[in-house]
Design a protein around this motif. Structure first.
Motif, PDB file in Angstrom:
ATOM      1  N   THR A  69       0.852  -1.194   0.000  1.00 25.52           N
ATOM      2  CA  THR A  69       0.000   0.000   0.000  1.00 25.52           C
ATOM      3  C   THR A  69       0.884   1.240   0.000  1.00 25.52           C
ATOM      4  O   THR A  69       0.685   2.166  -0.793  1.00 25.52           O
ATOM      5  CB  THR A  69      -0.929   0.007   1.228  1.00 25.52           C
ATOM      6  OG1 THR A  69      -1.729  -1.173   1.211  1.00 25.52           O
ATOM      7  CG2 THR A  69      -1.818   1.239   1.243  1.00 25.52           C
ATOM      8  N   PRO A  76      -7.192   9.322  -2.619  1.00 23.91           N
ATOM      9  CA  PRO A  76      -8.133   8.194  -2.606  1.00 23.91           C
ATOM     10  C   PRO A  76      -8.438   7.657  -4.004  1.00 23.91           C
ATOM     11  O   PRO A  76      -8.494   6.441  -4.216  1.00 23.91           O
ATOM     12  CB  PRO A  76      -9.391   8.770  -1.955  1.00 23.91           C
ATOM     13  CG  PRO A  76      -8.933   9.942  -1.177  1.00 23.91           C
ATOM     14  CD  PRO A  76      -7.747  10.486  -1.922  1.00 23.91           C
ATOM     15  N   ARG A  79      -7.414   3.909  -5.386  1.00 21.13           N
ATOM     16  CA  ARG A  79      -8.483   2.987  -5.781  1.00 21.13           C
ATOM     17  C   ARG A  79      -8.423   2.632  -7.268  1.00 21.13           C
ATOM     18  O   ARG A  79      -8.408   1.468  -7.643  1.00 21.13           O
ATOM     19  CB  ARG A  79      -9.852   3.595  -5.444  1.00 21.13           C
ATOM     20  CG  ARG A  79     -11.015   2.723  -5.830  1.00 21.13           C
ATOM     21  CD  ARG A  79     -11.096   1.497  -4.966  1.00 21.13           C
ATOM     22  NE  ARG A  79     -12.224   0.696  -5.398  1.00 21.13           N
ATOM     23  CZ  ARG A  79     -12.352  -0.583  -5.143  1.00 21.13           C
ATOM     24  NH1 ARG A  79     -11.451  -1.197  -4.416  1.00 21.13           N
ATOM     25  NH2 ARG A  79     -13.383  -1.245  -5.585  1.00 21.13           N
ATOM     26  N   ASP A  80      -8.379   3.633  -8.125  1.00 28.51           N
ATOM     27  CA  ASP A  80      -8.535   3.394  -9.560  1.00 28.51           C
ATOM     28  C   ASP A  80      -7.230   3.083 -10.284  1.00 28.51           C
ATOM     29  O   ASP A  80      -7.262   2.423 -11.318  1.00 28.51           O
ATOM     30  CB  ASP A  80      -9.227   4.587 -10.216  1.00 28.51           C
ATOM     31  CG  ASP A  80     -10.680   4.713  -9.802  1.00 28.51           C
ATOM     32  OD1 ASP A  80     -11.198   3.782  -9.151  1.00 28.51           O
ATOM     33  OD2 ASP A  80     -11.304   5.738 -10.116  1.00 28.51           O
ATOM     34  N   GLN A  94      -5.526   0.146  -7.433  1.00 32.51           N
ATOM     35  CA  GLN A  94      -6.506  -0.920  -7.230  1.00 32.51           C
ATOM     36  C   GLN A  94      -6.507  -1.483  -5.808  1.00 32.51           C
ATOM     37  O   GLN A  94      -6.641  -2.676  -5.587  1.00 32.51           O
ATOM     38  CB  GLN A  94      -6.295  -2.033  -8.259  1.00 32.51           C
ATOM     39  CG  GLN A  94      -6.461  -1.521  -9.665  1.00 32.51           C
ATOM     40  CD  GLN A  94      -6.155  -2.556 -10.720  1.00 32.51           C
ATOM     41  OE1 GLN A  94      -5.416  -3.503 -10.487  1.00 32.51           O
ATOM     42  NE2 GLN A  94      -6.724  -2.364 -11.891  1.00 32.51           N
ATOM     43  N   LEU A  95      -6.371  -0.578  -4.831  1.00 30.37           N
ATOM     44  CA  LEU A  95      -6.454  -0.983  -3.436  1.00 30.37           C
ATOM     45  C   LEU A  95      -7.912  -1.007  -3.013  1.00 30.37           C
ATOM     46  O   LEU A  95      -8.744  -0.299  -3.583  1.00 30.37           O
ATOM     47  CB  LEU A  95      -5.678  -0.010  -2.556  1.00 30.37           C
ATOM     48  CG  LEU A  95      -4.186   0.123  -2.837  1.00 30.37           C
ATOM     49  CD1 LEU A  95      -3.561   1.132  -1.878  1.00 30.37           C
ATOM     50  CD2 LEU A  95      -3.471  -1.210  -2.749  1.00 30.37           C
ATOM     51  N   ASP A  96      -8.220  -1.810  -1.995  1.00 31.90           N
ATOM     52  CA  ASP A  96      -9.594  -1.818  -1.522  1.00 31.90           C
ATOM     53  C   ASP A  96      -9.814  -0.653  -0.555  1.00 31.90           C
ATOM     54  O   ASP A  96      -8.874  -0.002  -0.107  1.00 31.90           O
ATOM     55  CB  ASP A  96      -9.978  -3.171  -0.908  1.00 31.90           C
ATOM     56  CG  ASP A  96      -9.176  -3.529   0.332  1.00 31.90           C
ATOM     57  OD1 ASP A  96      -8.864  -2.630   1.142  1.00 31.90           O
ATOM     58  OD2 ASP A  96      -8.874  -4.721   0.500  1.00 31.90           O
ATOM     59  N   TYR A  97     -11.072  -0.385  -0.260  1.00 40.16           N
ATOM     60  CA  TYR A  97     -11.428   0.777   0.542  1.00 40.16           C
ATOM     61  C   TYR A  97     -10.794   0.733   1.933  1.00 40.16           C
ATOM     62  O   TYR A  97     -10.361   1.759   2.449  1.00 40.16           O
ATOM     63  CB  TYR A  97     -12.949   0.911   0.656  1.00 40.16           C
ATOM     64  CG  TYR A  97     -13.618   1.190  -0.664  1.00 40.16           C
ATOM     65  CD1 TYR A  97     -13.427   2.406  -1.319  1.00 40.16           C
ATOM     66  CD2 TYR A  97     -14.438   0.249  -1.272  1.00 40.16           C
ATOM     67  CE1 TYR A  97     -14.038   2.667  -2.536  1.00 40.16           C
ATOM     68  CE2 TYR A  97     -15.047   0.502  -2.491  1.00 40.16           C
ATOM     69  CZ  TYR A  97     -14.844   1.710  -3.117  1.00 40.16           C
ATOM     70  OH  TYR A  97     -15.434   1.967  -4.322  1.00 40.16           O
ATOM     71  N   ILE A 151      -7.154   1.759   1.763  1.00 40.40           N
ATOM     72  CA  ILE A 151      -7.036   3.201   1.521  1.00 40.40           C
ATOM     73  C   ILE A 151      -7.335   3.961   2.810  1.00 40.40           C
ATOM     74  O   ILE A 151      -6.609   4.884   3.185  1.00 40.40           O
ATOM     75  CB  ILE A 151      -7.980   3.643   0.385  1.00 40.40           C
ATOM     76  CG1 ILE A 151      -7.584   2.955  -0.925  1.00 40.40           C
ATOM     77  CG2 ILE A 151      -7.966   5.159   0.231  1.00 40.40           C
ATOM     78  CD1 ILE A 151      -8.624   3.076  -2.037  1.00 40.40           C
ATOM     79  N   VAL A 164     -13.579   7.748   2.503  1.00 41.79           N
ATOM     80  CA  VAL A 164     -12.841   7.313   1.312  1.00 41.79           C
ATOM     81  C   VAL A 164     -13.816   7.151   0.146  1.00 41.79           C
ATOM     82  O   VAL A 164     -13.586   7.669  -0.956  1.00 41.79           O
ATOM     83  CB  VAL A 164     -12.087   5.991   1.568  1.00 41.79           C
ATOM     84  CG1 VAL A 164     -11.567   5.386   0.271  1.00 41.79           C
ATOM     85  CG2 VAL A 164     -10.953   6.205   2.549  1.00 41.79           C
ATOM     86  N   LYS A 165     -14.900   6.443   0.378  1.00 41.53           N
ATOM     87  CA  LYS A 165     -15.886   6.206  -0.687  1.00 41.53           C
ATOM     88  C   LYS A 165     -16.467   7.523  -1.192  1.00 41.53           C
ATOM     89  O   LYS A 165     -16.633   7.715  -2.403  1.00 41.53           O
ATOM     90  CB  LYS A 165     -17.004   5.299  -0.173  1.00 41.53           C
ATOM     91  CG  LYS A 165     -16.545   3.873   0.061  1.00 41.53           C
ATOM     92  CD  LYS A 165     -17.659   3.033   0.642  1.00 41.53           C
ATOM     93  CE  LYS A 165     -17.163   1.631   0.951  1.00 41.53           C
ATOM     94  NZ  LYS A 165     -18.224   0.801   1.526  1.00 41.53           N
ATOM     95  N   ILE A 200     -13.842   9.366  -3.310  1.00 44.66           N
ATOM     96  CA  ILE A 200     -13.662   8.715  -4.612  1.00 44.66           C
ATOM     97  C   ILE A 200     -14.838   9.041  -5.527  1.00 44.66           C
ATOM     98  O   ILE A 200     -14.651   9.352  -6.703  1.00 44.66           O
ATOM     99  CB  ILE A 200     -13.472   7.196  -4.444  1.00 44.66           C
ATOM    100  CG1 ILE A 200     -12.114   6.913  -3.795  1.00 44.66           C
ATOM    101  CG2 ILE A 200     -13.595   6.470  -5.786  1.00 44.66           C
ATOM    102  CD1 ILE A 200     -11.924   5.471  -3.343  1.00 44.66           C
TER     103      ILE A 200
END
Length: 181
Positions: free
Chosen positions: A72, A137, A141-142, A145-148, A151, A162-163, A166
């Motif tokens: 990460t 963030p 993510r994009d 390609q880490l998960d929430y 992050i 985070v969501k 994004i």
């Protein structure tokens, strides 16, 4: 790159083991180059960003505290290095009077994929000037390609934040990337 082996090497390197650092840099180089090539369309530029990222890892490994996974932490370094390489290339091109600036790719010499990557990097720059809190963030993510949860842990903010960031970053990027009508 085996994750458990890489994590162990990173912990040893962070503790000052020079041999582990050398082994770590050798182990992560292919993955770092692949990640740089996702953002930068020219292989030589991706190699430059890769070398910069590896140098950053070597210099900063002592600050890796293990609060998040090494990968990460690494992907943040890689994404920032690729974006910095792009900014540097853009600046160099603008300084040379005989070459056009890299503001827009030339459709005759740039593939659709490469052009879209350059557009994406330009849009990230615009987003960073307006809302810098949204860039990390989105990139994690994009691009990485880490998960929430990863992050959130890395940035030290709740997963819901985070969501939300994004979502807002994607909406802003859509606006920047949409052709003017």
């Amino acid at each position: 790159m085996r994750d458990d082996h890489t994590e162990a090497l990173a912990r040893r390197a962070a503790a000052g083991d020079a041999m582990a650092l050398n082994d770590l840099l050798t182990a992560i180089r292919p993955a770092v180059l692949r990640r740089c090539a996702r953002l930068l369309p020219c292989f030589q530029d991706a190699e430059e960003a890769c070398q910069d990222a590896l140098l950053q890892v070597a210099r900063a490994i002592g600050r890796f505290e293990g609060r998040s996974r090494f990968t990460t932490w690494l992907y943040v370094v890689v994404a920032n290095s690729a974006r910095q390489t792009y900014r540097s290339l853009k600046r160099r091109a603008a300084e040379q009077h005989d070459l056009p600036p890299l503001d827009r790719p030339d459709p005759r010499t740039t593939s659709v994929i490469a052009g879209s990557r350059l557009d994406f990097l330009d849009a990230l720059e615009r987003l960073e000037t307006r809302r810098p809190d949204l860039v990390a963030p989105l990139v994690l993510r994009d691009v990485c390609q880490l998960d929430y949860a990863e992050i959130a842990g890395h940035l030290g903010i709740p997963a819901g934040t985070v969501k939300s960031r994004i979502h807002q970053a994607r909406a802003d990027l859509r606006e920047y990337l949409s052709p003017a009508l």
